[in-house]
Write a protein that holds these residues in place. Structure first.
Motif, mmCIF file in Angstrom:
data_model
loop_
_atom_site.group_PDB
_atom_site.id
_atom_site.type_symbol
_atom_site.label_atom_id
_atom_site.label_comp_id
_atom_site.label_asym_id
_atom_site.label_seq_id
_atom_site.Cartn_x
_atom_site.Cartn_y
_atom_site.Cartn_z
ATOM 1 N N LEU A 189 0.864 -1.171 0.000
ATOM 2 C CA LEU A 189 0.000 0.000 0.000
ATOM 3 C C LEU A 189 0.910 1.235 0.000
ATOM 4 O O LEU A 189 1.713 1.411 0.915
ATOM 5 C CB LEU A 189 -0.867 -0.009 1.252
ATOM 6 N N VAL A 190 0.786 2.045 -1.042
ATOM 7 C CA VAL A 190 1.602 3.261 -1.131
ATOM 8 C C VAL A 190 0.696 4.426 -0.774
ATOM 9 O O VAL A 190 -0.310 4.639 -1.437
ATOM 10 C CB VAL A 190 2.154 3.441 -2.558
ATOM 11 N N TYR A 191 1.034 5.139 0.292
ATOM 12 C CA TYR A 191 0.119 6.204 0.713
ATOM 13 C C TYR A 191 0.813 7.551 0.772
ATOM 14 O O TYR A 191 2.028 7.673 0.781
ATOM 15 C CB TYR A 191 -0.531 5.865 2.053
ATOM 16 N N ARG A 192 -0.015 8.578 0.838
ATOM 17 C CA ARG A 192 0.453 9.949 0.834
ATOM 18 C C ARG A 192 0.657 10.408 2.280
ATOM 19 O O ARG A 192 -0.283 10.390 3.077
ATOM 20 C CB ARG A 192 -0.630 10.802 0.175
ATOM 21 N N ARG A 193 1.852 10.813 2.617
ATOM 22 C CA ARG A 193 2.154 11.197 3.995
ATOM 23 C C ARG A 193 1.298 12.381 4.465
ATOM 24 O O ARG A 193 0.792 12.388 5.592
ATOM 25 C CB ARG A 193 3.635 11.568 4.132
ATOM 26 N N ALA A 324 6.903 15.283 -4.196
ATOM 27 C CA ALA A 324 7.950 14.368 -4.666
ATOM 28 C C ALA A 324 8.460 13.447 -3.575
ATOM 29 O O ALA A 324 9.001 12.394 -3.856
ATOM 30 C CB ALA A 324 9.103 15.154 -5.274
ATOM 31 N N GLN A 325 8.314 13.851 -2.310
ATOM 32 C CA GLN A 325 8.764 12.972 -1.231
ATOM 33 C C GLN A 325 7.635 12.704 -0.244
ATOM 34 O O GLN A 325 7.872 12.337 0.901
ATOM 35 C CB GLN A 325 9.951 13.607 -0.511
ATOM 36 N N ASP A 326 6.404 12.910 -0.712
ATOM 37 C CA ASP A 326 5.248 12.851 0.170
ATOM 38 C C ASP A 326 4.673 11.438 0.263
ATOM 39 O O ASP A 326 3.475 11.267 0.422
ATOM 40 C CB ASP A 326 4.191 13.835 -0.351
ATOM 41 N N GLY A 396 17.259 3.516 1.340
ATOM 42 C CA GLY A 396 15.959 4.175 1.333
ATOM 43 C C GLY A 396 15.880 4.998 0.074
ATOM 44 O O GLY A 396 16.909 5.340 -0.513
ATOM 45 N N ILE A 397 14.673 5.297 -0.400
ATOM 46 C CA ILE A 397 14.610 6.114 -1.615
ATOM 47 C C ILE A 397 13.899 7.432 -1.319
ATOM 48 O O ILE A 397 13.052 7.530 -0.432
ATOM 49 C CB ILE A 397 13.947 5.379 -2.792
ATOM 50 N N ASP A 398 14.303 8.453 -2.094
ATOM 51 C CA ASP A 398 13.810 9.815 -1.872
ATOM 52 C C ASP A 398 12.290 9.897 -1.968
ATOM 53 O O ASP A 398 11.646 10.593 -1.185
ATOM 54 C CB ASP A 398 14.416 10.765 -2.909
ATOM 55 N N GLY A 401 10.593 9.509 1.076
ATOM 56 C CA GLY A 401 11.170 10.264 2.186
ATOM 57 C C GLY A 401 12.242 9.463 2.918
ATOM 58 O O GLY A 401 12.425 9.616 4.128
ATOM 59 N N GLY A 402 12.928 8.598 2.182
ATOM 60 C CA GLY A 402 14.008 7.822 2.774
ATOM 61 C C GLY A 402 13.580 6.516 3.407
ATOM 62 O O GLY A 402 14.400 5.798 3.965
ATOM 63 N N GLN A 403 12.287 6.180 3.311
ATOM 64 C CA GLN A 403 11.835 4.926 3.928
ATOM 65 C C GLN A 403 12.413 3.706 3.200
ATOM 66 O O GLN A 403 12.541 3.695 1.973
ATOM 67 C CB GLN A 403 10.300 4.860 3.899
ATOM 68 N N ASN A 404 12.752 2.688 3.944
ATOM 69 C CA ASN A 404 13.227 1.429 3.369
ATOM 70 C C ASN A 404 12.018 0.529 3.129
ATOM 71 O O ASN A 404 11.487 -0.074 4.042
ATOM 72 C CB ASN A 404 14.215 0.768 4.332
#
Lengths: 473, 322
Positions: A189-193, A324-326, A396-398, A401-404
């Motif tokens: 699940l890819v969500y918006r911070r 872009a990092q949200d 982690g990827i930009d 937001g750097g999450q692995n």
């Protein structure tokens, strides 16, 4: 004099007629040359040759092409339009791109494969890519268009680190493996911070994961999203794979299309969500509205995507914007996978050693697979490497937001099974979503949608017409 | 003497046949043979399952029966509705424009410019035009955005999801693409009318409307017939616009599925038997339509001589009886 002219005229007319006929006869005559028809000599190893100057690869988009150009060590340069990649040994890699939608890719591929035996060496297909939805159609030993990797000189021992399911999925009844994949495609699940912050008070993946831990919790959260003026997800096609991967049997049994109860659950749930405004009623994927829902100004909370979705779907829509990092990821309420690309060596290739090298390097070279994971957000097909990255605090990827994200996926990857796929999956999937689309839009009732599905399947797969469609009780 | 006779009977006509031979050969190879082959295929069960061929097995008229029992009439109706929706505005607008452009009394400036402009949509590829409309009228496309920001509508209109919307868009595109072409043709026809007829009518105090209905229309009837026939055949073959606009689905509920889109579905499945049967149906339908329209518009008695002869015969009969 008169006689002479007559002869001249006749000769000219004959020439004209000959010219006409020879134009038509050319292709027919060519059929006799070349090697034996592929259908007649299954498994004959003498058909594959080496040393061709042109390597033709059939693909449905630029994804693999770009990854190949960026990572394959033998790449020297690209042609200006990028349709040809020149290798250091002088071989030209020609990319033949046809879109996947509506079966266009398969149609073009089928056409080219049927001419494989008679095609000149430089026009023969050397390698083609297939997706999980129709891989079975091409690896069928009876049609024999895919070379087993053993004939290239690759054994399972050469690819010890690949996820087992990626090999099992392309292992045929005769025990041969007929393809290799560079990726694993478990879903998440890819969500918006920012929306998580606004509605749930935190964007922490652990907390969000708890809020969507199962479907009940997912819909509790969805109500909150709705109350806050947001949409939980984009459209019914987003949840489709989560349901279709959790069915109890393949789409087709003999010549009968069997609709699983879980597919009807998807229909019911999607209708409800569309009517209640839980989703944004986007009619499909890969369309403008879907892309906009991933963009910076969207009110859509989450997407169900595998790792490749980060790079292919989300990134192009938010690059250079404040979103872009949200993004962040957490496990989906129910496990699923989506897609999966296999490289297949075409029977009749004249570049065996190069095809072998490409397949091995792109699917098992650890440096390349690491680069795919780091630079492309890919879940690479190397289990130890993924487990290592999952533990790595540096990875982690930009976009996230750097999450692995590997940690989220590596458990899911180990549990993927492609036991319930059939050669008809792409057609069934497309037609099911299309025909029920009218139902979700309130244009037709459920019975009409079912009837339309039966019609569409009968048209697309004539061999399934006699068996009909079996609906759950 | 015999020799002389032979020379006299040399016929140069055969050279004519020899010179047109290439055409007939090409026609036979590229039209007649495929046509016969299509008809032959329509009696067989013949398709591909994956990469494996099934058939050909002789099945007689089973393909035809299945086709009629299925939705063929519905697709024929869809095609007709979308054609007529586009054709009526097309012919009306073309007639009005053509009579304006050719009217000697109306001095329109920049005639040439307008002629080019109205013809331009026809130069765009139909598929590109359909793509453009698809983007413009999509749920989050510019048309919806403009209407929303002007406050005309409260929420986006989902054009492509309603039968009326989708059919209207197809008809609108057909209209836009073809009215220029029709206008140019009708102008040519109107300019071919002898101007002295118009002058005489004007001297007699004929109004514009009377001139249009009593002189222009009857005089250009042959060309109107031609336009109707070509448009009808073009309409039967309607394919690229609805195919692209609906992504080949004929959505919603297959109400924009035209006959050729249906044919294309069978061809995509490599179902040569069904595709052949459908093609034969189309062949028969277009043949019948052409014949009806042709009969409707050809005068069997152009100079009135047959009518006169009949009347004379009847009169003679009556005279004999009396």
């Amino acid at each position: 004099m008169v006689m002479k002219r007559k002869v001249l005229c006749l000769a000219l007319a004959a020439l004209m007629v000959l010219g006409l006929l020879s134009g038509c006869g050319g292709s027919g005559a060519g059929g006799g040359q070349g090697s034996a028809d592929k259908g007649d000599a299954p498994g004959a190893s003498g058909e594959a040759n080496d040393g061709g100057k042109v390597l033709n690869i059939y693909v449905w988009n630029q994804e693999f092409q770009e990854k190949f150009n960026a990572n394959y060590p033998e790449v020297e340069k690209l042609s200006n339009d990028k349709s040809i990649t020149y290798l250091k040994d002088g071989t030209e890699v020609h990319w033949i791109v046809n879109p996947n939608q509506d079966g266009v890719y398969q149609q073009k591929l089928d056409e080219a494969l049927s001419k494989q035996a008679s095609a000149p060496a430089d026009e023969k297909i050397d390698m083609f890519l297939v997706e999980a939805d129709y891989a079975l159609k091409y690896i069928d030993p009876d049609v024999n268009v895919a070379l087993p990797i053993s004939q290239l000189g690759i054994t399972a021992a050469d690819v010890p680190n690949q996820y087992k399911y990626t090999l099992e999925a392309v292992t045929t009844a005769d025990g041969e493996i007929r393809g290799l994949s560079y990726q694993a495609t478990p879903g998440m699940l890819v969500y918006r911070r920012s929306i998580a912050q606004a509605v749930l008070g935190t964007d922490d993946p652990e907390t969000v994961a708890a809020a969507v831990a199962d479907w009940d919790k997912f819909y509790e959260t969805a109500e909150k999203m709705k109350a806050g003026g947001y949409y939980m997800y984009s459209g019914r096609a987003d949840t489709y794979r989560v349901y279709s991967n959790n069915v109890s049997a393949p789409w087709v049994d003999g010549n009968t299309v069997v609709v699983d109860q879980n597919m009807m659950n998807w229909v019911e749930r999607s209708m409800k969500d569309t009517q209640e405004g839980i989703n944004n009623n986007v009619p499909g994927q890969w369309i403008d509205e879907w892309n906009k829902d991933m963009g910076p100004d969207s009110k859509v909370f989450c997407f169900f995507l595998p790792a490749w979705g980060l790079d292919v779907c989300i990134k192009p829509n938010v690059e250079g914007t404040n979103a872009a990092q949200d993004w962040a990821v957490c496990p989906s309420p129910q496990g699923f996978y989506w897609g999966g690309t296999w490289l297949i060596a075409a029977n009749g290739t004249d570049n065996v050693s190069q095809v072998k090298d490409i397949m091995l390097k792109m699917t098992s070279d650890r440096d390349i697979l690491r680069s795919l994971a780091v630079n492309n957000g890919e879940m690479s097909n190397d289990q130890p490497l993924m487990e290592e990255l999952a533990q790595s605090p540096d990875f982690g990827i930009d976009l996230l937001g750097g999450q692995n994200y590997i940690g989220v996926l590596s458990d899911a990857a180990a549990s993927i099974s492609l036991a319930n796929v059939s050669p008809y999956d792409q057609g069934c999937t497309e037609e099911f979503q299309n025909t029920f689309g009218d139902y979700f839009n309130g244009k037709i009732d459920l019975e009409k949608a079912k009837a339309n599905f039966e019609t569409a399947i009968g048209e697309r797969y004539p061999e399934l017409k006699s068996g009909g469609v079996r609906w759950p009780e | 003497m015999p020799n002389e006779k032979k020379i006299k009977s040399v016929s140069y006509a055969k050279w004519g046949y020899i010179f047109i031979l290439p055409f007939f050969l090409t026609y036979a190879i590229f039209s007649v043979i495929p046509l016969v082959d299509t008809i032959r295929n329509s009696f067989y069960e013949y398709y591909y399952s994956g990469l494996k061929a099934i058939g050909p097995n002789w099945v007689g008229f089973a393909n035809y029966a299945e086709m009629l029992a299925a939705d063929l009439p519905k697709y024929a109706w869809n095609t007709f509705v979308m054609w007529i929706l586009g054709f009526i505005p097309q012919i009306v607008v073309a007639l009005v424009l053509a009579s304006w452009f050719t009217d000697a009394r109306l001095k329109i400036h920049g005639k040439q410019f307008f002629k080019v402009v109205i013809y331009l949509p026809n130069l765009i590829m139909a598929s590109a035009f359909a793509m453009l409309f698809f983007a413009m009228f999509s749920n989050s496309g510019p048309v919806n955005n403009i209407l929303l920001s002007m406050g005309v509508i409260g929420e986006a209109i989902r054009f492509m999801e309603s039968t009326f919307g989708a059919r209207t868009l197809v008809a609108l595109m057909n209209f836009l693409m073809w009215f220029g072409n029709t206008t140019i043709m009708l102008m040519a026809a109107i300019m071919g009318i002898n101007p002295s007829i118009f002058e005489a009518a004007e001297l007699d105090g004929c109004t514009h409307i009377q001139k249009f209905f009593k002189i222009t229309l009857p005089q250009i009837k042959p060309l109107l017939t031609y336009t109707l026939i070509t448009s009808l055949i073009g309409g039967l073959q309607m394919f690229d616009v609805p195919q692209i606009l609906t992504g080949g689905q004929g959505a919603p509920d297959r109400t924009t599925m035209t006959l050729i889109m249906y044919l294309n579905n069978h061809l995509q499945a490599k179902n040569y038997g069904m595709a052949g049967a459908l093609s034969v149906f189309l062949f028969i339908i277009s043949g019948a339509l052409c014949w009806i329209v042709f009969k409707m518009n050809t005068d069997p008695d152009p100079d009135g001589s047959k009518f006169a002869a009949k009347r004379a015969r009847n009169a003679a009969k009556k005279g004999g009886n009396a």
